[in-house]
Scaffold this motif. Structure first.
Motif, PDB file in Angstrom:
ATOM      1  N   GLY A 384       0.810  -1.211   0.000  1.00  0.00           N
ATOM      2  CA  GLY A 384       0.000   0.000   0.000  1.00  0.00           C
ATOM      3  C   GLY A 384       0.841   1.259   0.000  1.00  0.00           C
ATOM      4  O   GLY A 384       2.063   1.214  -0.165  1.00  0.00           O
ATOM      5  N   PRO A 385       0.214   2.387   0.225  1.00  0.00           N
ATOM      6  CA  PRO A 385       0.933   3.664   0.200  1.00  0.00           C
ATOM      7  C   PRO A 385       1.631   3.959   1.519  1.00  0.00           C
ATOM      8  O   PRO A 385       1.430   3.262   2.518  1.00  0.00           O
ATOM      9  N   ARG A 395      -4.588   3.162   9.135  1.00  0.00           N
ATOM     10  CA  ARG A 395      -5.727   2.285   8.838  1.00  0.00           C
ATOM     11  C   ARG A 395      -6.099   2.368   7.361  1.00  0.00           C
ATOM     12  O   ARG A 395      -6.348   1.352   6.713  1.00  0.00           O
ATOM     13  N   ALA A 396      -6.124   3.588   6.832  1.00  0.00           N
ATOM     14  CA  ALA A 396      -6.465   3.759   5.422  1.00  0.00           C
ATOM     15  C   ALA A 396      -5.424   3.085   4.523  1.00  0.00           C
ATOM     16  O   ALA A 396      -5.764   2.459   3.509  1.00  0.00           O
ATOM     17  N   ALA A 397      -4.146   3.197   4.892  1.00  0.00           N
ATOM     18  CA  ALA A 397      -3.084   2.582   4.096  1.00  0.00           C
ATOM     19  C   ALA A 397      -3.195   1.060   4.126  1.00  0.00           C
ATOM     20  O   ALA A 397      -2.976   0.378   3.109  1.00  0.00           O
ATOM     21  N   LEU A 398      -3.541   0.489   5.288  1.00  0.00           N
ATOM     22  CA  LEU A 398      -3.709  -0.963   5.380  1.00  0.00           C
ATOM     23  C   LEU A 398      -4.903  -1.434   4.563  1.00  0.00           C
ATOM     24  O   LEU A 398      -4.864  -2.512   3.950  1.00  0.00           O
ATOM     25  N   VAL A 399      -5.973  -0.641   4.535  1.00  0.00           N
ATOM     26  CA  VAL A 399      -7.132  -0.995   3.704  1.00  0.00           C
ATOM     27  C   VAL A 399      -6.715  -1.062   2.238  1.00  0.00           C
ATOM     28  O   VAL A 399      -7.083  -1.992   1.511  1.00  0.00           O
ATOM     29  N   GLN A 400      -5.913  -0.094   1.791  1.00  0.00           N
ATOM     30  CA  GLN A 400      -5.461  -0.101   0.403  1.00  0.00           C
ATOM     31  C   GLN A 400      -4.566  -1.305   0.113  1.00  0.00           C
ATOM     32  O   GLN A 400      -4.663  -1.930  -0.951  1.00  0.00           O
ATOM     33  N   ALA A 401      -3.667  -1.628   1.068  1.00  0.00           N
ATOM     34  CA  ALA A 401      -2.780  -2.781   0.865  1.00  0.00           C
ATOM     35  C   ALA A 401      -3.588  -4.066   0.745  1.00  0.00           C
ATOM     36  O   ALA A 401      -3.298  -4.927  -0.096  1.00  0.00           O
ATOM     37  N   ARG A 402      -4.625  -4.220   1.556  1.00  0.00           N
ATOM     38  CA  ARG A 402      -5.442  -5.430   1.502  1.00  0.00           C
ATOM     39  C   ARG A 402      -6.304  -5.449   0.242  1.00  0.00           C
ATOM     40  O   ARG A 402      -6.595  -6.520  -0.300  1.00  0.00           O
ATOM     41  N   TYR A 403      -6.711  -4.281  -0.221  1.00  0.00           N
ATOM     42  CA  TYR A 403      -7.455  -4.201  -1.480  1.00  0.00           C
ATOM     43  C   TYR A 403      -6.590  -4.688  -2.635  1.00  0.00           C
ATOM     44  O   TYR A 403      -7.034  -5.453  -3.489  1.00  0.00           O
ATOM     45  N   LEU A 404      -5.332  -4.245  -2.647  1.00  0.00           N
ATOM     46  CA  LEU A 404      -4.403  -4.698  -3.685  1.00  0.00           C
ATOM     47  C   LEU A 404      -4.154  -6.198  -3.572  1.00  0.00           C
ATOM     48  O   LEU A 404      -4.055  -6.912  -4.575  1.00  0.00           O
ATOM     49  N   LEU A 405      -4.039  -6.687  -2.359  1.00  0.00           N
ATOM     50  CA  LEU A 405      -3.819  -8.118  -2.135  1.00  0.00           C
ATOM     51  C   LEU A 405      -4.965  -8.940  -2.717  1.00  0.00           C
ATOM     52  O   LEU A 405      -4.743  -9.996  -3.318  1.00  0.00           O
ATOM     53  N   ALA A 409      -3.679  -9.670 -10.019  1.00  0.00           N
ATOM     54  CA  ALA A 409      -3.490 -10.958 -10.670  1.00  0.00           C
ATOM     55  C   ALA A 409      -2.100 -11.518 -10.406  1.00  0.00           C
ATOM     56  O   ALA A 409      -1.865 -12.720 -10.542  1.00  0.00           O
ATOM     57  N   GLY A 410      -1.154 -10.662 -10.040  1.00  0.00           N
ATOM     58  CA  GLY A 410       0.213 -11.093  -9.781  1.00  0.00           C
ATOM     59  C   GLY A 410       0.452 -11.384  -8.315  1.00  0.00           C
ATOM     60  O   GLY A 410      -0.367 -11.053  -7.456  1.00  0.00           O
ATOM     61  N   PRO A 411       1.588 -12.000  -7.979  1.00  0.00           N
ATOM     62  CA  PRO A 411       1.869 -12.356  -6.584  1.00  0.00           C
ATOM     63  C   PRO A 411       2.226 -11.169  -5.700  1.00  0.00           C
ATOM     64  O   PRO A 411       2.048 -11.218  -4.491  1.00  0.00           O
ATOM     65  N   VAL A 412       2.770 -10.087  -6.290  1.00  0.00           N
ATOM     66  CA  VAL A 412       3.109  -8.879  -5.525  1.00  0.00           C
ATOM     67  C   VAL A 412       2.493  -7.688  -6.247  1.00  0.00           C
ATOM     68  O   VAL A 412       2.837  -7.397  -7.390  1.00  0.00           O
ATOM     69  N   ALA A 413       1.567  -7.015  -5.573  1.00  0.00           N
ATOM     70  CA  ALA A 413       0.908  -5.852  -6.159  1.00  0.00           C
ATOM     71  C   ALA A 413       1.305  -4.613  -5.383  1.00  0.00           C
ATOM     72  O   ALA A 413       1.455  -4.645  -4.161  1.00  0.00           O
ATOM     73  N   SER A 414       1.471  -3.497  -6.098  1.00  0.00           N
ATOM     74  CA  SER A 414       1.884  -2.240  -5.473  1.00  0.00           C
ATOM     75  C   SER A 414       0.825  -1.173  -5.687  1.00  0.00           C
ATOM     76  O   SER A 414       0.043  -1.226  -6.652  1.00  0.00           O
ATOM     77  N   THR A 415       0.821  -0.196  -4.807  1.00  0.00           N
ATOM     78  CA  THR A 415      -0.133   0.899  -4.913  1.00  0.00           C
ATOM     79  C   THR A 415       0.023   1.654  -6.223  1.00  0.00           C
ATOM     80  O   THR A 415      -0.915   2.311  -6.681  1.00  0.00           O
ATOM     81  N   ALA A 416       1.194   1.545  -6.851  1.00  0.00           N
ATOM     82  CA  ALA A 416       1.393   2.192  -8.151  1.00  0.00           C
ATOM     83  C   ALA A 416       0.458   1.631  -9.208  1.00  0.00           C
ATOM     84  O   ALA A 416       0.206   2.278 -10.230  1.00  0.00           O
TER      85      ALA A 416
END
Length: 517
Positions: A384-385, A395-405, A409-416
Motif C-alpha cells: 500500500g501507500p 488504517r487507510a493505508a492498510l485498507v489499500q494494501a489489503r485491497y491490492l492483495l 493478478a500477480g503475486p506482488v501488487a503495489s499501490t502504483a
C-alpha cells in the motif's frame, strides 16, 4: 532449565520476590517480553515473562491482579519484573502473583532485558547442544571460547569467523531457510546444480517454513564433516536467540496492528515505540517524511492462498506464516519495520522506507520464499501507500494494501498499480463486478446471442476511439451510417445516452467487469 536457575546467575543479580520451592522447579520453555496490561494471547505455556512494569499505575488498585490473571490463563512459568521504572517491585504485584501461584523474580534496574534473554537461551540451547555427540568433536578450548563469545553478545559473523579460523574448516555461511544471509566468512559459492546442499540445521527448526537457520559450508570435505556437525550444534544459541527476538518483534507488531484494528481513536505512541517505529527528532533520512519529523510508514499486507490464483484463501495454513515471510523478506532493507498478525489473523507490516524500495525488495525476495511452501500454497503480497504514523492514515493505508492483495493478478501488487479504472476494479469481488456487468449490458448480451451483429463489440470499439464515428467505422470496416445505427440501438437497449460522459463511464466500467471465461 528450571525457574530457580535464574537465581544462580550471579552476574545478573536476579532476586526472588515471591515463590515456593515447588514453583521454582517449573520447567522453562522460552522467554517473552511485554508491557501490555493483558498479554495472554501473545504468550505461550511454560514461558518466562519479562515486563518493565510500564503498564502498572499506583492508582489502579486492580491492575496487578488483572495482569497476573492473564499470566495464569496463559500458563506461564514465572514473571520477571524490572525495577527500572518504579524502583522496586510493587507490593500489589507480589500479592497478585501469590494469589495465582506465579513465581515472581525481580530484575535490578541496571540489568538489560537483552542480557536476561540471552542467558536464558544460552542455558536452554547451549547446555543441551554442548552435550550432543556431534559437538564432542569440537575441542574443549574452542567450545569454551565460542560459549564465551556468545555469552558476551558477539555478533554471529564474528563468532562464525572465530570458529572457522580455530577449527580449520572450510569457509561457511549462516543463512536462514528462506535464503537470507546472516553471516559469512567469505563470498559464498552457490550450490552446484542437483547437489542439494542445503547446509546443516542450526537451532530450532520447528516454526514456520520461513523460520530457521542453516550452516552452509562453501566446500564439503569428508574430513571436516564431524567438526561442521559439531559447530552447527554449538551455534544453536545464536539461532535460538534470533528466533526469540523475531518472535518478540512479531508480538510487538501484532500489538500495534491490534491497536489499529479498532475504529476509534488509538494512542499509538507505545506500540510504535515497542516496534522501533516511534518518531524521534527531525527527519534525517531520504525516505518519505511527514511534516512533524516522523518518517512515513508503508503498509504491506500478505496472505498464503491454497490453490491457483483466486483459489482458497487461508485453508489450514497457520496465520503467522505470512507474517514470518514478510519479516524474512523485509529484513535486508535495513530500514525500521514491524510485521505481525492482527486479531483477525491477517498478516501485515509497516515499513519506514520508500514505497518503491519496499515493493522492489518484496518482489526480489518472494521467489525464494515461495519455494519454501509445499502443496499448492501461494504467497501473495499487497504493498500500500506510505502514511504518517497516526491511527487514521495507517488504517487507510492498510485498507489499500489489503485491497491490492485481493485484486491483483500477480503475486506482488503495489499501490502504483492503482492508476486506472481497470486496476481499481481488480480489487472488487468478481461476484459484484459480474452483477454490475449483467445489470447494464444484459440487453446487449441477449441481442448478440440472437443476431449476427455484435453490439458489445461495437460499443467497446466506439469507447476505445473516444466516441469518434469515423475511426470506429474504419476500425470495424463498416460505413459510418452503420455505426450511427448501432449506437442508437445500444442506447435504446441500455437506456443510456452515449453523448453523456457519465453514461460512457458507466458502460466502459461494465465492459471492464466482463466475467472471465
Amino acid at each position: 532449565m528450571i525457574v530457580g536457575d535464574l537465581l544462580d546467575l550471579d552476574d545478573l543479580a536476579i532476586r526472588l520476590a515471591w515463590g515456593t520451592p515447588e514453583l521454582l522447579a517449573r520447567q522453562v520453555a522460552g522467554i517473552s517480553s511485554t508491557d501490555l496490561q493483558d498479554p495472554a494471547r501473545y504468550l505461550q505455556p511454560g514461558e518466562l515473562v519479562l515486563t518493565g512494569l510500564v503498564w502498572w499505575q499506583p492508582a489502579d488498585g486492580s491492575g496487578a491482579l488483572r495482569f497476573a490473571t492473564a499470566l495464569r490463563s496463559a500458563g506461564v512459568a514465572a514473571l520477571l519484573a524490572g525495577e527500572g521504572t518504579h524502583g522496586s517491585v510493587p507490593d500489589s504485584l507480589v500479592d497478585a502473583c501469590r494469589t495465582h501461584g506465579i513465581p515472581l523474580l525481580a530484575v535490578p534496574a541496571g540489568v538489560s532485558f537483552r542480557a536476561v534473554t540471552d542467558r536464558v537461551y544460552l542455558r536452554l540451547w547451549g547446555d543441551l547442544r554442548a552435550g550432543a555427540q556431534d559437538a564432542a568433536a569440537i575441542p574443549d578450548t574452542v567450545r569454551r571460547e565460542l560459549a564465551e563469545l556468545m555469552h558476551a553478545g558477539t555478533a554471529p559473523g564474528e563468532v562464525l569467523a572465530h570458529a572457522v579460523g580455530r577449527l580449520g574448516v572450510p569457509d561457511c555461511s549462516l543463512v536462514t531457510v528462506g535464503g537470507r544471509q546472516v553471516a559469512t566468512t567469505a563470498v559464498p559459492v552457490p550450490p552446484a546444480a542437483g547437489r542439494g546442499d542445503g547446509g546443516l540445521a542450526v537451532g530450532p527448526q520447528d516454526g514456520s517454513p520461513f523460520d530457521g537457520w542453516r550452516l552452509r559450508p562453501h566446500l564439503r570435505e569428508a574430513s571436516a564433516e564431524p567438526l561442521l556437525q559439531g559447530l552447527a550444534e554449538l551455534l544453536a544459541p545464536l539461532a535460538a536467540r534470533a528466533h526469540a527476538e523475531a518472535a518478540t518483534r512479531r508480538r510487538a507488531g501484532g500489538q500495534l496492528l491490534a491497536a489499529l484494528a479498532g475504529d476509534g481513536p488509538a494512542d499509538l505512541a507505545e506500540p510504535l515505540a515497542a516496534c522501533g517505529l516511534a518518531p524521534v527528532g527531525p527527519p534525517t533520512g531520504p525516505g518519505p517524511q511527514t511534516g512533524t519529523g516522523a518518517q512515513a510508514l508503508v503498509a504491506v499486507a500478505a496472505r498464503i492462498d491454497h490453490g491457483p490464483a483466486g483459489g482458497v484463501r487461508g485453508d489450514d495454513t497457520p496465520a503467522g506464516w505470512a507474517a514470518h515471510a514478510l519479516a524474512e523478506a523485509l529484513d535486508p532493507l535495513a530500514a525500521p519495520y514491524t510485521a505481525g498478525t492482527d486479531p483477525a489473523g491477517r498478516a501485515a507490516a509497516l515499513v519506514a522506507a520508500p514505497t518503491e524500495a519496499v515493493a522492489e525488495r518484496l518482489r526480489k525476495a518472494r521467489p525464494a520464499l515461495q519455494t519454501r511452501l509445499t502443496g499448492r500454497r501461494t504467497l501473495r503480497i499487497g504493498v500500500g501507500p506510505a502514511a504518517p504514523p497516526a491511527a487514521e492514515p495507517l488504517r487507510a493505508a492498510l485498507v489499500q494494501a489489503r485491497y491490492l492483495l485481493d485484486g491483483s493478478a500477480g503475486p506482488v501488487a503495489s499501490t502504483a498499480e492503482l492508476d486506472s479504472l481497470a486496476g481499481l476494479l481488480r480489487g472488487i469481488p468478481p461476484e459484484v463486478t459480474a452483477a454490475f456487468h449483467a445489470r447494464l449490458l444484459a440487453p446487449l448480451t441477449a441481442h448478440d446471442r440472437e443476431n449476427g451483429v455484435s453490439l458489445l463489440g461495437t460499443l467497446a470499439v466506439f469507447l476505445d476511439h473516444d466516441g469518434s464515428w469515423s475511426r470506429t467505422a474504419e476500425s470495424l470496416h463498416i460505413h459510418v451510417n452503420t455505426v450511427h445505427y448501432r449506437i442508437r440501438r445500444i442506447e435504446e437497449l441500455t437506456g443510456r445516452n452515449l453523448a453523456r460522459l457519465q453514461d460512457r463511464l458507466d458502460l466502459r466500467t461494465a465492459l471492464l467487469c466482463t466475467p472471465a471465461r
